[in-house]
Structures are given as C-alpha cells and as structure tokens.
Design an enzyme around this catalytic site. Sequence first.
Site, PDB file in Angstrom:
ATOM      1  N   TRP A 182     150.857  49.667  67.653  1.00  0.00           N
ATOM      2  CA  TRP A 182     151.426  48.549  66.901  1.00  0.00           C
ATOM      3  C   TRP A 182     151.610  48.868  65.436  1.00  0.00           C
ATOM      4  O   TRP A 182     152.619  48.473  64.828  1.00  0.00           O
ATOM      5  CB  TRP A 182     150.615  47.271  67.128  1.00  0.00           C
ATOM      6  CG  TRP A 182     150.791  46.836  68.535  1.00  0.00           C
ATOM      7  CD1 TRP A 182     149.893  46.955  69.556  1.00  0.00           C
ATOM      8  CD2 TRP A 182     151.984  46.305  69.112  1.00  0.00           C
ATOM      9  NE1 TRP A 182     150.456  46.530  70.727  1.00  0.00           N
ATOM     10  CE2 TRP A 182     151.736  46.122  70.491  1.00  0.00           C
ATOM     11  CE3 TRP A 182     153.238  45.960  68.608  1.00  0.00           C
ATOM     12  CZ2 TRP A 182     152.687  45.613  71.363  1.00  0.00           C
ATOM     13  CZ3 TRP A 182     154.190  45.448  69.474  1.00  0.00           C
ATOM     14  CH2 TRP A 182     153.911  45.272  70.833  1.00  0.00           C
TER      15      TRP A 182
ATOM     16  N   ASP B  41     147.882  43.230  60.218  1.00  0.00           N
ATOM     17  CA  ASP B  41     148.352  42.704  61.498  1.00  0.00           C
ATOM     18  C   ASP B  41     147.117  42.383  62.324  1.00  0.00           C
ATOM     19  O   ASP B  41     146.459  43.277  62.858  1.00  0.00           O
ATOM     20  CB  ASP B  41     149.226  43.741  62.217  1.00  0.00           C
ATOM     21  CG  ASP B  41     149.630  43.284  63.624  1.00  0.00           C
ATOM     22  OD1 ASP B  41     149.219  42.189  64.041  1.00  0.00           O
ATOM     23  OD2 ASP B  41     150.354  44.046  64.297  1.00  0.00           O
TER      24      ASP B  41
ATOM     25  N   LYS C 135     147.876  35.685  71.836  1.00  0.00           N
ATOM     26  CA  LYS C 135     146.703  36.375  72.362  1.00  0.00           C
ATOM     27  C   LYS C 135     145.468  35.486  72.242  1.00  0.00           C
ATOM     28  O   LYS C 135     144.901  35.084  73.252  1.00  0.00           O
ATOM     29  CB  LYS C 135     146.538  37.711  71.654  1.00  0.00           C
ATOM     30  CG  LYS C 135     147.713  38.632  72.018  1.00  0.00           C
ATOM     31  CD  LYS C 135     147.841  39.850  71.152  1.00  0.00           C
ATOM     32  CE  LYS C 135     149.125  40.596  71.399  1.00  0.00           C
ATOM     33  NZ  LYS C 135     149.257  41.217  72.715  1.00  0.00           N
TER      34      LYS C 135
END
Lengths: 390, 390
Positions: free
Chosen positions: B117, B193, B219
């Site tokens: 990511w 992030d 999530k």
Amino acid sequence: MNSIHPALIGSLSSTASPEKVINFSPGPTSLPEAVEKQIAANFQKPGLTSLALSHRSPEFIAILEHAVNTARKVMAIPDDYEVLFTHGGGHGQFAALPLNLCHEPTDTATYVVNGTWSARGCDEAKRYCNVQTIDAQDTKTGNYLSFPELTEEIIDKESKYVYLCSNETVNGIELHRLPKLPESRKHIPLVVDASSDFSTKPIDWHGCGVGVLFACASKNIGHPGLTITIVRKDLLGKASPLCPGVFNYTTNSEAGNLWNTPATFNIEVVGLVMDWIEREGGVEANEQRSIAKAKMLYDVIDNANGFYATPINDKSLRSRMNVPFNIAGGDLALTEQFLIESWEQGLIGLRTLTPFGVGDYLRASIYNGITLKQVTTLAEFMVKFAQKHR
Amino acid sequence: MNSIHPALIGSLSSTASPEKVINFSPGPTSLPEAVEKQIAANFQKPGLTSLALSHRSPEFIAILEHAVNTARKVMAIPDDYEVLFTHGGGHGQFAALPLNLCHEPTDTATYVVNGTWSARGCDEAKRYCNVQTIDAQDTKTGNYLSFPELTEEIIDKESKYVYLCSNETVNGIELHRLPKLPESRKHIPLVVDASSDFSTKPIDWHGCGVGVLFACASKNIGHPGLTITIVRKDLLGKASPLCPGVFNYTTNSEAGNLWNTPATFNIEVVGLVMDWIEREGGVEANEQRSIAKAKMLYDVIDNANGFYATPINDKSLRSRMNVPFNIAGGDLALTEQFLIESWEQGLIGLRTLTPFGVGDYLRASIYNGITLKQVTTLAEFMVKFAQKHR
C-alpha cells in the site's frame, strides 16, 4: 431562545405520522418504496450483510455485474460504452472529465452553462483545460431561463467535447431529449451531466453522439457516495498524466470497476433500483410517470391565477424532476406559512438551502422515489392553500 | 465443467449455517455485531431511511456532527485538526495528499515504502511532486519484512511531508506506535495511511508530528465509499491549483464536510462504530482486544513446529490486524485442504486475491468486527488441522 419553526430550517422530522411523510428533497432523497423495503429486508437476513461483502468475492462480483447489466438493459446502453461506478459524486466527475478527455491543458472543451450545476462543472474544468463557454444566463434577471441553440458558430471545431447538464436541479430546466450537434461538429463527443434525470427518459446514445454521461446516484437511482459514469470506449486511453487513478476511466475500465474498492453497498442499491424500473415497465413507462407527475404540479401552478409562479415559461424546457415555484410573487410570510402547514402534513423537503436567485422559490423534487399519488397529495395541498390565501 | 471448490475462489457463501460464519476478509468485512444489528433495526423504523436524508437537513447535520465528535473523542483528536469525510477511498487520498501539501510539482515528499500500500501511495504521488523514496524491500526475498529507521540522513530537510503506512494489510507489518522523526526533521509533518489500523490504538498526534492521517472506512470503522481524513489545520491553504475540488482539504474543511454531497449513510455508520468503541471501553480497551486476538493466532503459528509460518519474524512489527500464514512451507494441496475445511465450518475470507509474494500465504484479518471468541474458533481449527496433517 431560538424558536424558529423546524420547517423553516429544512427539517425532515415532520410531526405528521411517519407513514404520511412524503420526501420532496432535491437529493439525497427517498428511493422507491419497494426498493427501500427490499433493502430493509436484506438487512434482516441471517449471515453477512451487504456492507460486509469483500469486493473481490464472487458474491459481490455477481452484484456488480447485475448492476452493470440491468443499467445497460434499462437504459439501452450500447456495447461500445463502458459502465463505470465512480467515486466522488458529480463534483468528482467535474474534474474527471477534462482530466480524461483533454490530454493537454491547452486542449479546448466547450461548456454550455444553463444553470448552477453546469456552471460548477465549467469552473472545475478551468483547472485542467482551455474552456469555451456558451452561457445562457438571462441578462435581465440573472437567472437561467432558456437553453441556447447549439450552432456550429458557437462550438470550436477542435473542442474535445461539448458539455451540458440535461436537468438543472436548482433552476428547473430540463432537456427532455438530448440535442444533436450540427453536422460539422458531429465528430465532437457530447458529455452529459444527467445526475438528476438519469433513468427517467430514453437516451439516444449514438444518435446524439454521447461520449460520456454521468449521474450521481442520490437522486433517481440510489444514495450518496456513488456515481454511474458511462463512457464510449473510443474515448478511453486519452487521459492526462495528471488524472488521479480513482478518476481514470481507462484504468477503472480495464480493472472491471475494481481498480480500488468501490462503494459496494451503494452499487447493490443501484441494481435494485434498475430492477424496479424494469419491473415497472422500463424507461418508457418511467418517463410517462415523470411526465404525469410534473404535469400535475405545473397545472396547479399555471391555473392558480398568479398565486403560484414558476420561473421557466418555455414549457418544453420545464423540468419534470424539480418544480420550482414561488407564492404570491415571493411573499415571505405566505411562503413560510406554506412551508409550515405542508410540513405539518408530512410534505417535507420543499425548502432547499440552495438559493435560486430572485424570489423565495420553493422546489418540489419528484424523482423515482415519488409516486403520482404522492404528487397528488402535494397538488391538492397547493390548491387548498391557494384557495385559502388568495 | 469447472468444478473448482467455492472456497478456492474466495466465496463468502459458506455451507455452514449463517450464525456460524466468521468473516476474516481483509476488507470490506463485517462490522461489530452490535453495530450491524443497530443498522438493521434502523431500517425497520417507520418513516425516512438513513439513505433518504438530505445532506443539508438538520437531521443529517446532527449525524455528521455526531460522527465527527465521537471520532474526535475516541481517538483524542486535538482541536487543531480538522476531521474530514472524503470520497475516493485510500487511493483517492494517494492523489489528494501531494495535491494538498505540495503547491508546486517541484516540491519534494518523502515516502517510506514498506509494503504494497505504501508502494501504491508512492506511485500515485509521483504524478504530482518530486518523490524521495525510502524503500524497505528485502533484497533476498523481494518481500517487505522490516521498517527502516528514520534518520535525518535519509529524509530531505525540505520535504513537504514524510509518508508511511502504519499497517500494511497485505504484508502483515504494523507500527504499533507511530515513529518520531529525528529532531532536525521535526518541522516535517508525518502523513499516515492508517486505513487498516485506525481506531485500534492511540495516536500521539502532536508528539509524533502527525500532519495528515487517513483511513478508508471499510476495514475497522465502516463500509466502502468513505474515508476519514484528519488534517492539521496549519497545513490547509497550501493546495496545488490542480487539486480537484472533491480532494481539496481546505474547501471541504471550510464547507464543514458539505462542499459536495458526502456519503451520508456511510458517515452514519462510522458514528455508530465510534459509539461502539466508546461503549466497549474506548481505544485503549480496543487495543487490548486487538493484542489478545493477534497473540492467539501468532501463538498457534509459532507453536506449530514449523507447520505454520508467518513472514514477519520481528514480533514488534507483526500486524495485529492481518495475520498472514502459510502451511507446510506453502504446500499447495494442504493449503487448499485448509481453505476448504475451514470454509465448510464457516471460517471465510482467509483466501485473498492479493498475491503476497513467495509462498501461498493465507491471511486472517481480525478487525473490530471480529471478537476474541471468533478468533478462538479459528485458532482451535488451526491447531486441529495441524495435528491431523503434520
């Protein structure tokens, strides 16, 4: 102590019993009752909820394909178009369009500005390309009351696209059919913001040279957080290197709408609304319902001997989705009284926070979620109110 | 005829009874059961559903303020930070960050790449600024197994921000506490992030010099179509003129999260999850639950005499959110058998489509929606499976 009546601040919590509430909000707003019931029932099922589905699971892929395919079927979207589900609402597309269709910032795009939303789309495009504007603002009132004729003289031959908004929610102007560009400009793709009228009338995709058509979901086909963006395939592969990945039609198309996590539940809801349209007779029947609903309100306005007025005189341009009207020339006390009385009877969402311009216009938005019977309730209220206060 | 077992294509429709299904998907995934029940109950109420609320109605404004305020309270977000609800998921923020923090394309931003990511965030940033990369890729395996020490030598003094991903979902690396930049680099804002670990541990906002922290909702705190983006106020007003309006922190902050229509229902759900965290003892208690859940699985792996293995040896970096593991050194037949047997018992989402790298790693994602009891069920299954097949 602030004692302002809730109706005057746009409250949706009417004192009427819940089953009497009718939501005339300009969007987000109610979905068709059958769809709302289906969603509620789905949440009662044992096991995973729709919110919990991995976007890469076969279960969600089936939901995604269903939404794409029913949208294709209902709106007769030809095979040479991609159906994308995009992030960022209509405003996201305001940026995405020039970033996808103008590879260079020196490229020109033509914007027809005939209301609030096309003006916003136009402003956003100015960051990314050379914008040619066709502005239909009425010089006397400052409002938008007409739609310009699209002649070859006013459209740059090199333009990468011609942009228009097919229903101006705030201003109440609608193109009941998309225009055709003049013969010498037919090579230019038409780009349409159909956020507030998508699914309520057929679209002549090839005949009108539609290149891209987009609609945020929260008016006719779903709830906020999702936009459907339909792109003619020959326009892929032209994006500016500055186009953010989430806005890039090409990469999202290549990834089958799974370049990043899409708004899974929102997509499911669009599929349910498309099913509903199909069950109810398809887009043609839906258009007839829209015509009938709008006619009922405009008839009340036109037959009220001036007690009600709507800004658009040209009946061929009156929006079937959003009916703006004022009361007694914009009389503030009567307008407030109308809002309070209607609200207490469960007619909500008529006051909007978007300023219309001159006069205190109210607005009845009558999307797919509103039935003819519900419009009748409003129409009857309007007639009675006029009788009482004329 | 294709007779591949549904477990092997990531099906979520287990043959186990619905109440037995436990969703270990890496996201989107299940919410805490109490929240899911609350959502289902809300849809049963008479009157307007959450999907129908106009974003400008006082009713939705109350929901929005509740979500902002409970997020502030639960995560102890200081007053000098704005809480924004943004469109476009994590990938949207990958573009939004350089567009908001680097006014000029010649500005430098520093990216720590320690997994899938952060690599994606880094790639997207390259469109908009000069990217300095600190890459932690293991040269032997090609995987990401460690987190680099952030020394002043490797961080450009002029950098507009230092970016990192605090939990790498695919790679299973987590920073249990955010790092502090060296004294001579403390003027540089840290950008995080936190998509897959937000709300599961406290954040030292000022102490670690956090400038921006974002988390996609799907999530730990909601469902897809929404991202929470927390921005230190002194970083507003620096956006590039190329920043799309929907991504612009400044205009969205000035408009109180209503610059365009936000994902209304998704925001409501985040508020419900924040309420749940608060009811269950706040972020500290939530962290203790996460530690206990992760420990249970890593203990099974570490005590299996090599039958199971997880790639991250450094226990201080092991993710509490995503536990990758392989079986018998990546034995394909045993891995498939594990997937089928677990799936038939209702343990779903363990197979992911994201390739981990070397070996056939499965992954158990144990976000807020998963209880310790549910992890115990998986741990017991793993122990039995190992006993049977070792």
